[in-house]
Each structure stands twice: as structure tokens, then as C-alpha cells.
Design a protein around this motif. Sequence first.
Motif, PDB file in Angstrom:
ATOM      1  N   GLY A  97      65.569 -38.491   8.013  1.00  0.00           N
ATOM      2  CA  GLY A  97      64.265 -38.016   7.613  1.00  0.00           C
ATOM      3  C   GLY A  97      63.455 -39.309   7.295  1.00  0.00           C
ATOM      4  N   ARG A  98      63.898 -40.537   7.857  1.00  0.00           N
ATOM      5  CA  ARG A  98      62.964 -41.721   7.619  1.00  0.00           C
ATOM      6  C   ARG A  98      62.354 -42.142   8.936  1.00  0.00           C
ATOM      7  NH1 ARG A  98      66.671 -46.205   7.026  1.00  0.00           N
ATOM      8  NH2 ARG A  98      68.455 -44.976   7.768  1.00  0.00           N
ATOM      9  N   PHE A  99      62.237 -41.263   9.674  1.00  0.00           N
ATOM     10  CA  PHE A  99      61.488 -41.591  11.133  1.00  0.00           C
ATOM     11  C   PHE A  99      60.124 -40.970  11.187  1.00  0.00           C
ATOM     12  CE2 PHE A  99      60.604 -40.805  15.580  1.00  0.00           C
ATOM     13  CZ  PHE A  99      60.572 -42.099  16.021  1.00  0.00           C
ATOM     14  N   ARG A 100      59.304 -41.957  11.563  1.00  0.00           N
ATOM     15  CA  ARG A 100      57.889 -41.352  11.850  1.00  0.00           C
ATOM     16  C   ARG A 100      57.624 -41.824  13.345  1.00  0.00           C
ATOM     17  NH1 ARG A 100      58.107 -40.839   7.008  1.00  0.00           N
ATOM     18  NH2 ARG A 100      56.568 -40.716   5.399  1.00  0.00           N
ATOM     19  N   LEU A 101      57.061 -40.768  14.338  1.00  0.00           N
ATOM     20  CA  LEU A 101      56.745 -40.961  15.873  1.00  0.00           C
ATOM     21  C   LEU A 101      55.499 -41.318  15.815  1.00  0.00           C
ATOM     22  CD1 LEU A 101      57.456 -40.520  18.568  1.00  0.00           C
ATOM     23  CD2 LEU A 101      57.038 -38.026  18.434  1.00  0.00           C
ATOM     24  N   GLY A 102      55.077 -42.444  16.276  1.00  0.00           N
ATOM     25  CA  GLY A 102      53.926 -42.974  16.744  1.00  0.00           C
ATOM     26  C   GLY A 102      53.591 -42.718  18.185  1.00  0.00           C
ATOM     27  N   LEU A 103      52.748 -41.956  18.515  1.00  0.00           N
ATOM     28  CA  LEU A 103      52.216 -41.620  19.881  1.00  0.00           C
ATOM     29  C   LEU A 103      50.871 -42.370  20.036  1.00  0.00           C
ATOM     30  CD1 LEU A 103      53.194 -38.034  19.727  1.00  0.00           C
ATOM     31  CD2 LEU A 103      54.619 -40.046  20.849  1.00  0.00           C
ATOM     32  N   GLY A 104      50.749 -42.612  21.475  1.00  0.00           N
ATOM     33  CA  GLY A 104      49.504 -42.966  22.019  1.00  0.00           C
ATOM     34  C   GLY A 104      49.284 -42.952  23.530  1.00  0.00           C
ATOM     35  N   ALA A 105      48.357 -42.972  24.100  1.00  0.00           N
ATOM     36  CA  ALA A 105      47.980 -43.003  25.640  1.00  0.00           C
ATOM     37  C   ALA A 105      48.491 -44.311  26.383  1.00  0.00           C
ATOM     38  CB  ALA A 105      46.517 -43.059  25.907  1.00  0.00           C
ATOM     39  N   GLY A 106      49.027 -45.402  25.712  1.00  0.00           N
ATOM     40  CA  GLY A 106      49.535 -46.475  26.502  1.00  0.00           C
ATOM     41  C   GLY A 106      48.515 -47.281  27.285  1.00  0.00           C
ATOM     42  N   GLU A 107      49.341 -48.275  27.787  1.00  0.00           N
ATOM     43  CA  GLU A 107      48.721 -49.059  28.738  1.00  0.00           C
ATOM     44  C   GLU A 107      49.442 -49.426  30.090  1.00  0.00           C
ATOM     45  OE1 GLU A 107      50.314 -50.733  25.616  1.00  0.00           O
ATOM     46  OE2 GLU A 107      51.765 -51.385  27.191  1.00  0.00           O
ATOM     47  N   ASN A 108      48.578 -49.845  30.909  1.00  0.00           N
ATOM     48  CA  ASN A 108      49.347 -49.872  32.241  1.00  0.00           C
ATOM     49  C   ASN A 108      50.694 -50.918  32.173  1.00  0.00           C
ATOM     50  OD1 ASN A 108      49.456 -49.474  35.078  1.00  0.00           O
ATOM     51  ND2 ASN A 108      48.359 -51.200  35.585  1.00  0.00           N
ATOM     52  N   LEU A 109      50.395 -51.995  31.471  1.00  0.00           N
ATOM     53  CA  LEU A 109      51.593 -53.126  31.431  1.00  0.00           C
ATOM     54  C   LEU A 109      52.990 -52.361  31.345  1.00  0.00           C
ATOM     55  CD1 LEU A 109      52.575 -56.076  31.165  1.00  0.00           C
ATOM     56  CD2 LEU A 109      52.162 -55.598  28.533  1.00  0.00           C
ATOM     57  N   ASN A 110      53.292 -51.334  30.357  1.00  0.00           N
ATOM     58  CA  ASN A 110      54.349 -50.899  30.267  1.00  0.00           C
ATOM     59  C   ASN A 110      54.704 -49.430  30.964  1.00  0.00           C
ATOM     60  OD1 ASN A 110      55.736 -52.644  28.340  1.00  0.00           O
ATOM     61  ND2 ASN A 110      53.763 -52.354  27.264  1.00  0.00           N
ATOM     62  N   GLU A 111      53.656 -48.897  31.368  1.00  0.00           N
ATOM     63  CA  GLU A 111      53.646 -47.384  31.771  1.00  0.00           C
ATOM     64  C   GLU A 111      53.599 -47.452  33.630  1.00  0.00           C
ATOM     65  OE1 GLU A 111      54.776 -45.484  29.703  1.00  0.00           O
ATOM     66  OE2 GLU A 111      54.325 -46.774  28.141  1.00  0.00           O
ATOM     67  N   HIS A 112      53.416 -48.413  34.309  1.00  0.00           N
ATOM     68  CA  HIS A 112      53.472 -48.504  35.812  1.00  0.00           C
ATOM     69  C   HIS A 112      54.581 -48.389  36.435  1.00  0.00           C
ATOM     70  CE1 HIS A 112      54.079 -52.883  35.360  1.00  0.00           C
ATOM     71  NE2 HIS A 112      54.451 -52.631  36.564  1.00  0.00           N
ATOM     72  N   PRO A 120      42.768 -42.670  34.438  1.00  0.00           N
ATOM     73  CA  PRO A 120      41.939 -43.454  33.547  1.00  0.00           C
ATOM     74  C   PRO A 120      41.960 -42.848  32.085  1.00  0.00           C
ATOM     75  CG  PRO A 120      40.817 -41.767  35.253  1.00  0.00           C
ATOM     76  CD  PRO A 120      42.415 -42.001  35.396  1.00  0.00           C
ATOM     77  N   VAL A 121      41.219 -43.494  31.161  1.00  0.00           N
ATOM     78  CA  VAL A 121      41.490 -43.215  29.704  1.00  0.00           C
ATOM     79  C   VAL A 121      41.261 -41.754  29.350  1.00  0.00           C
ATOM     80  CG1 VAL A 121      39.355 -43.926  28.941  1.00  0.00           C
ATOM     81  CG2 VAL A 121      41.230 -44.106  27.431  1.00  0.00           C
ATOM     82  N   ASP A 122      40.249 -41.347  30.034  1.00  0.00           N
ATOM     83  CA  ASP A 122      39.898 -39.676  29.684  1.00  0.00           C
ATOM     84  C   ASP A 122      40.950 -38.797  29.947  1.00  0.00           C
ATOM     85  OD1 ASP A 122      39.088 -40.366  32.274  1.00  0.00           O
ATOM     86  OD2 ASP A 122      37.847 -38.515  32.387  1.00  0.00           O
ATOM     87  N   VAL A 123      41.626 -39.071  31.205  1.00  0.00           N
ATOM     88  CA  VAL A 123      42.784 -38.091  31.597  1.00  0.00           C
ATOM     89  C   VAL A 123      43.945 -38.409  30.880  1.00  0.00           C
ATOM     90  CG1 VAL A 123      44.319 -37.718  33.670  1.00  0.00           C
ATOM     91  CG2 VAL A 123      41.903 -38.066  33.972  1.00  0.00           C
ATOM     92  N   ARG A 124      44.124 -39.686  30.462  1.00  0.00           N
ATOM     93  CA  ARG A 124      45.427 -40.008  29.598  1.00  0.00           C
ATOM     94  C   ARG A 124      45.178 -39.415  28.238  1.00  0.00           C
ATOM     95  NH1 ARG A 124      44.215 -45.464  31.019  1.00  0.00           N
ATOM     96  NH2 ARG A 124      44.322 -46.131  28.767  1.00  0.00           N
ATOM     97  N   HIS A 125      44.175 -39.365  27.711  1.00  0.00           N
ATOM     98  CA  HIS A 125      44.118 -38.679  26.523  1.00  0.00           C
ATOM     99  C   HIS A 125      44.126 -37.068  26.575  1.00  0.00           C
ATOM    100  CE1 HIS A 125      41.418 -42.157  24.718  1.00  0.00           C
ATOM    101  NE2 HIS A 125      42.323 -42.361  24.773  1.00  0.00           N
ATOM    102  N   GLU A 126      43.810 -36.451  27.623  1.00  0.00           N
ATOM    103  CA  GLU A 126      44.187 -35.001  28.093  1.00  0.00           C
ATOM    104  C   GLU A 126      45.711 -35.040  28.193  1.00  0.00           C
ATOM    105  OE1 GLU A 126      42.526 -33.625  31.616  1.00  0.00           O
ATOM    106  OE2 GLU A 126      40.471 -33.996  30.808  1.00  0.00           O
ATOM    107  N   MET A 127      46.209 -35.928  28.670  1.00  0.00           N
ATOM    108  CA  MET A 127      47.742 -35.698  28.967  1.00  0.00           C
ATOM    109  C   MET A 127      48.200 -36.015  27.362  1.00  0.00           C
ATOM    110  SD  MET A 127      48.120 -38.066  32.472  1.00  0.00           S
ATOM    111  CE  MET A 127      49.649 -37.720  32.657  1.00  0.00           C
ATOM    112  N   LEU A 128      47.911 -36.854  26.604  1.00  0.00           N
ATOM    113  CA  LEU A 128      48.353 -37.031  25.609  1.00  0.00           C
ATOM    114  C   LEU A 128      48.272 -35.619  24.550  1.00  0.00           C
ATOM    115  CD1 LEU A 128      49.618 -38.952  23.106  1.00  0.00           C
ATOM    116  CD2 LEU A 128      47.608 -39.751  22.655  1.00  0.00           C
ATOM    117  N   GLU A 129      46.972 -35.266  24.545  1.00  0.00           N
ATOM    118  CA  GLU A 129      47.016 -33.945  23.603  1.00  0.00           C
ATOM    119  C   GLU A 129      47.889 -32.955  24.332  1.00  0.00           C
ATOM    120  OE1 GLU A 129      43.270 -30.722  23.089  1.00  0.00           O
ATOM    121  OE2 GLU A 129      43.002 -32.823  23.573  1.00  0.00           O
ATOM    122  N   GLU A 130      48.074 -32.763  25.476  1.00  0.00           N
ATOM    123  CA  GLU A 130      49.162 -31.757  26.088  1.00  0.00           C
ATOM    124  C   GLU A 130      50.568 -32.214  25.657  1.00  0.00           C
ATOM    125  OE1 GLU A 130      50.449 -29.791  30.157  1.00  0.00           O
ATOM    126  OE2 GLU A 130      48.490 -30.669  30.035  1.00  0.00           O
TER     127      GLU A 130
END
Length: 167
Positions: A97-112, A120-130
Motif C-alpha cells: 500500500g505504499r505506492f502512488r501512480l504518477g501519470l502524464g502525457a509524456g514526451e517524445n524522448l522516451n515514447e517514440h 500533438p499535446v491535445d491528442v495526448r491529453h485525450e489519450m491520457l484521459e481515456e
Amino acid sequence: MVRIGYTMMTEQAGPRELVEHVVGAEEAGFDFSVISDHYFPWLRAQGHSSYAWSVLGAAAQATSRIPLMTYVTCPVRRYHPAVVAQKAATVQLLSEGRFRLGLGAGENLNEHVVGGGWPPVDVRHEMLEEAVEIIRALFGGEHVTHHGRHYQVESAKLWDVPEQPPP
């Protein structure tokens, strides 16, 4: 109230050393520890890039008090939301029970690295919400089927569900 945390920088140390560091942080009285979830180091000179989720599992077993958290795990390209839910559930159980999940829309350096372009950022935010909707649904412990704009999930289920999902 000020809380002081320790960062396990996957770019600056190897996996065993990161676990040793978080053990030391717990012994020194740090209030929490976070870990970067990067595929690449920011700079070539940093020279490391261990898999954050394996390090978290080892850290959960090597420590007993210090809360653990991901800085920004990006469930947009490199990780599917159903897989993020499974990883987060596992670390929450291992850490009791000591874990917290940090989520975000990321950056190209690590996701490509998995291809498919970088939205683009607006699409990534939609994807993050879903993605967050899917992750939360899976923490309910039932089978989840989801046919959304960005993600498909076919009868997924977390078989090991923590009593409290990670915040």
C-alpha cells in the motif's frame, strides 16, 4: 507541511544502485521516493536507463516504510493502459500500500521508441484521459472491455487487485 523526497534517477544509476539508494533514503528518514520512468537518459553522459517498474518491485521488497511513486508514467504509446494498471497493482501489493501512480502525457524522448509517431499535446491529453478511465475500471476487479477513440481493451481483468488502488 514540508515533505522531503528522494528521486531514483534511472538515467544516473544502475538498477541495483537505485535500490541501494532508496534503502539509504528510507534509513535517512526521507518522506517518500519517486522514480523516473524513462527509456533513454536525458544526456548520453548519464549512461543509464534501467526499467523503472523492475526497480520499483525490488525497492518495495528492500524497504518497509518509505512511500514509492512514479514521476510520470505515460500510458499513451510505450505502455498500454491495461498494462500500466497491472504494473501499478503489482507494485501496490508488493509495497503493502505504499505506492502512488504518477501519470502524464509524456514526451517524445522516451515514447517514440515504439513507433507510430508522436501525437500533438491535445491528442495526448485525450489519450491520457481515456487511459485513466481504463486503469480505474481495471482496479474495480471485474473484466473490462473498452472500445474507445484511442484504446481497445478486450475482456481484461486484474487478478491480483490491491485492497486500495494506488492514488
